[in-house]
Scaffold this motif. Structure first.
Motif, PDB file in Angstrom:
ATOM      1  N   LEU A 120      32.663  40.418  48.894  1.00  0.00           N
ATOM      2  CA  LEU A 120      32.643  40.347  47.431  1.00  0.00           C
ATOM      3  C   LEU A 120      31.243  40.578  46.871  1.00  0.00           C
ATOM      4  CD1 LEU A 120      35.259  37.523  46.891  1.00  0.00           C
ATOM      5  CD2 LEU A 120      35.520  39.957  46.355  1.00  0.00           C
ATOM      6  N   MET A 121      30.212  40.181  47.611  1.00  0.00           N
ATOM      7  CA  MET A 121      28.841  40.488  47.170  1.00  0.00           C
ATOM      8  C   MET A 121      28.593  41.993  47.265  1.00  0.00           C
ATOM      9  SD  MET A 121      26.607  37.284  48.531  1.00  0.00           S
ATOM     10  CE  MET A 121      25.116  37.965  47.857  1.00  0.00           C
ATOM     11  N   ALA A 122      29.111  42.620  48.314  1.00  0.00           N
ATOM     12  CA  ALA A 122      28.970  44.070  48.456  1.00  0.00           C
ATOM     13  C   ALA A 122      29.665  44.788  47.294  1.00  0.00           C
ATOM     14  CB  ALA A 122      29.547  44.527  49.797  1.00  0.00           C
ATOM     15  N   VAL A 123      30.835  44.297  46.908  1.00  0.00           N
ATOM     16  CA  VAL A 123      31.551  44.880  45.764  1.00  0.00           C
ATOM     17  C   VAL A 123      30.696  44.746  44.506  1.00  0.00           C
ATOM     18  CG1 VAL A 123      33.564  44.620  44.244  1.00  0.00           C
ATOM     19  CG2 VAL A 123      33.858  44.567  46.734  1.00  0.00           C
ATOM     20  N   LYS A 124      30.085  43.587  44.325  1.00  0.00           N
ATOM     21  CA  LYS A 124      29.215  43.358  43.162  1.00  0.00           C
ATOM     22  C   LYS A 124      28.064  44.372  43.146  1.00  0.00           C
ATOM     23  CE  LYS A 124      26.360  39.677  41.090  1.00  0.00           C
ATOM     24  NZ  LYS A 124      26.562  40.054  39.725  1.00  0.00           N
ATOM     25  N   LEU A 125      27.606  44.769  44.321  1.00  0.00           N
ATOM     26  CA  LEU A 125      26.518  45.747  44.434  1.00  0.00           C
ATOM     27  C   LEU A 125      27.007  47.198  44.314  1.00  0.00           C
ATOM     28  CD1 LEU A 125      24.541  44.039  47.310  1.00  0.00           C
ATOM     29  CD2 LEU A 125      23.617  44.601  45.046  1.00  0.00           C
ATOM     30  N   GLY A 126      28.317  47.390  44.249  1.00  0.00           N
ATOM     31  CA  GLY A 126      28.864  48.743  44.131  1.00  0.00           C
ATOM     32  C   GLY A 126      29.060  49.447  45.462  1.00  0.00           C
ATOM     33  N   ILE A 127      28.996  48.710  46.554  1.00  0.00           N
ATOM     34  CA  ILE A 127      29.166  49.286  47.891  1.00  0.00           C
ATOM     35  C   ILE A 127      30.655  49.505  48.152  1.00  0.00           C
ATOM     36  CG2 ILE A 127      28.907  48.815  50.362  1.00  0.00           C
ATOM     37  CD1 ILE A 127      26.293  47.282  49.557  1.00  0.00           C
ATOM     38  N   ARG A 128      30.995  50.690  48.638  1.00  0.00           N
ATOM     39  CA  ARG A 128      32.396  51.026  48.877  1.00  0.00           C
ATOM     40  C   ARG A 128      32.702  51.365  50.337  1.00  0.00           C
ATOM     41  NH1 ARG A 128      33.134  48.396  45.209  1.00  0.00           N
ATOM     42  NH2 ARG A 128      33.668  48.986  43.107  1.00  0.00           N
ATOM     43  N   VAL A 184      34.786  41.510  61.359  1.00  0.00           N
ATOM     44  CA  VAL A 184      35.256  41.293  59.990  1.00  0.00           C
ATOM     45  C   VAL A 184      36.371  40.249  59.993  1.00  0.00           C
ATOM     46  CG1 VAL A 184      37.032  43.124  60.035  1.00  0.00           C
ATOM     47  CG2 VAL A 184      35.984  42.474  57.862  1.00  0.00           C
ATOM     48  N   SER A 185      36.462  39.496  58.904  1.00  0.00           N
ATOM     49  CA  SER A 185      37.546  38.520  58.781  1.00  0.00           C
ATOM     50  C   SER A 185      38.746  39.150  58.092  1.00  0.00           C
ATOM     51  CB  SER A 185      37.085  37.290  57.994  1.00  0.00           C
ATOM     52  OG  SER A 185      36.967  37.587  56.611  1.00  0.00           O
ATOM     53  N   GLU A 186      39.926  38.599  58.355  1.00  0.00           N
ATOM     54  CA  GLU A 186      41.146  39.070  57.706  1.00  0.00           C
ATOM     55  C   GLU A 186      41.048  38.920  56.188  1.00  0.00           C
ATOM     56  OE1 GLU A 186      44.329  36.911  59.582  1.00  0.00           O
ATOM     57  OE2 GLU A 186      44.140  38.056  61.448  1.00  0.00           O
ATOM     58  N   GLU A 187      40.414  37.830  55.734  1.00  0.00           N
ATOM     59  CA  GLU A 187      40.268  37.615  54.290  1.00  0.00           C
ATOM     60  C   GLU A 187      39.383  38.685  53.662  1.00  0.00           C
ATOM     61  OE1 GLU A 187      39.433  33.605  52.983  1.00  0.00           O
ATOM     62  OE2 GLU A 187      40.470  32.803  54.735  1.00  0.00           O
ATOM     63  N   SER A 212      34.169  28.996  50.349  1.00  0.00           N
ATOM     64  CA  SER A 212      33.876  28.849  48.914  1.00  0.00           C
ATOM     65  C   SER A 212      34.576  29.893  48.056  1.00  0.00           C
ATOM     66  CB  SER A 212      32.355  28.904  48.668  1.00  0.00           C
ATOM     67  OG  SER A 212      31.856  30.228  48.773  1.00  0.00           O
ATOM     68  N   VAL A 213      34.972  31.018  48.660  1.00  0.00           N
ATOM     69  CA  VAL A 213      35.626  32.077  47.883  1.00  0.00           C
ATOM     70  C   VAL A 213      37.113  32.216  48.209  1.00  0.00           C
ATOM     71  CG1 VAL A 213      33.503  33.360  47.428  1.00  0.00           C
ATOM     72  CG2 VAL A 213      34.834  33.875  49.493  1.00  0.00           C
ATOM     73  N   THR A 214      37.684  31.205  48.836  1.00  0.00           N
ATOM     74  CA  THR A 214      39.120  31.216  49.091  1.00  0.00           C
ATOM     75  C   THR A 214      39.858  31.334  47.762  1.00  0.00           C
ATOM     76  OG1 THR A 214      38.885  29.892  51.091  1.00  0.00           O
ATOM     77  CG2 THR A 214      41.054  29.898  50.053  1.00  0.00           C
ATOM     78  N   GLY A 215      40.768  32.280  47.689  1.00  0.00           N
ATOM     79  CA  GLY A 215      41.545  32.482  46.467  1.00  0.00           C
ATOM     80  C   GLY A 215      40.813  33.245  45.371  1.00  0.00           C
ATOM     81  N   VAL A 216      39.565  33.635  45.614  1.00  0.00           N
ATOM     82  CA  VAL A 216      38.753  34.341  44.612  1.00  0.00           C
ATOM     83  C   VAL A 216      38.700  35.826  44.981  1.00  0.00           C
ATOM     84  CG1 VAL A 216      36.437  34.561  43.621  1.00  0.00           C
ATOM     85  CG2 VAL A 216      37.346  32.300  44.181  1.00  0.00           C
ATOM     86  N   TYR A 217      38.892  36.679  43.983  1.00  0.00           N
ATOM     87  CA  TYR A 217      38.785  38.124  44.204  1.00  0.00           C
ATOM     88  C   TYR A 217      37.810  38.781  43.231  1.00  0.00           C
ATOM     89  CZ  TYR A 217      42.486  37.805  47.587  1.00  0.00           C
ATOM     90  OH  TYR A 217      43.201  37.469  48.712  1.00  0.00           O
TER      91      TYR A 217
END
Length: 146
Positions: A65-73, A80-83, A118-123
């Motif tokens: 989710l931090m990578a997404v915030k940075l625009g990384i695709r 890697v975790s399943e979540e 801490s980010v369980t259930g957060v997208y």
């Protein structure tokens, strides 16, 4: 690139995290957890823009989710975790990994990583960032210094 080459790249550069722009390394960091991504976030916006690729030793949902915030695709990782994979699908992030685990294990090997927890259930990346900073703050309060 693929996950195996990414692992070799991390070993060659003795790094835990490498960020590339258009195939060129622009950032390396030896820190563990999300520390490298937090350090990269502090760089000026022009230094962290463009076609970015993340190579990291471990990708849990918090890091994803931090990578997404940075625009990384695009992300390459040995683990890697399943979540994280689930969140990657939501955000259209491509992950190439050598191994998938149900969740990232904490440093004492007796439970789930507190940042992933801490980010369980957060997208939402913004909400995740707030929760990650809160979790880090709590962890720092509980750290005993000698």
């Amino acid at each position: 690139m693929n996950a195996r080459l990414a692992k070799e790249l991390l070993e060659t550069h003795e790094a835990a995290c490498i960020i590339l722009r258009d195939g060129e390394i622009i950032f390396t960091h030896v820190g563990i957890g999300v520390k490298p991504l937090l350090a990269f976030m502090e760089k000026p916006i022009d230094e962290r823009s463009g076609n970015l690729t993340l190579v990291d030793k471990v990708i849990g949902k918090a890091a994803l989710l931090m990578a997404v915030k940075l625009g990384i695709r695009n992300i390459y990782t040995p683990l890697v975790s399943e979540e994280a994979l689930d969140a990657a699908k939501v955000h259209g992030v491509r992950i190439d990994a050598l191994e998938t685990v149900p969740y990232i294990i904490n440093r004492t090997n007796d439970g789930k990583c507190p940042l992933e927890q801490s980010v369980t259930g957060v997208y939402d990346p913004e909400e995740a960032f707030v929760k990650i900073k809160q979790a880090i703050s709590e962890l720092m309060k509980n750290t005993v210094t000698l």
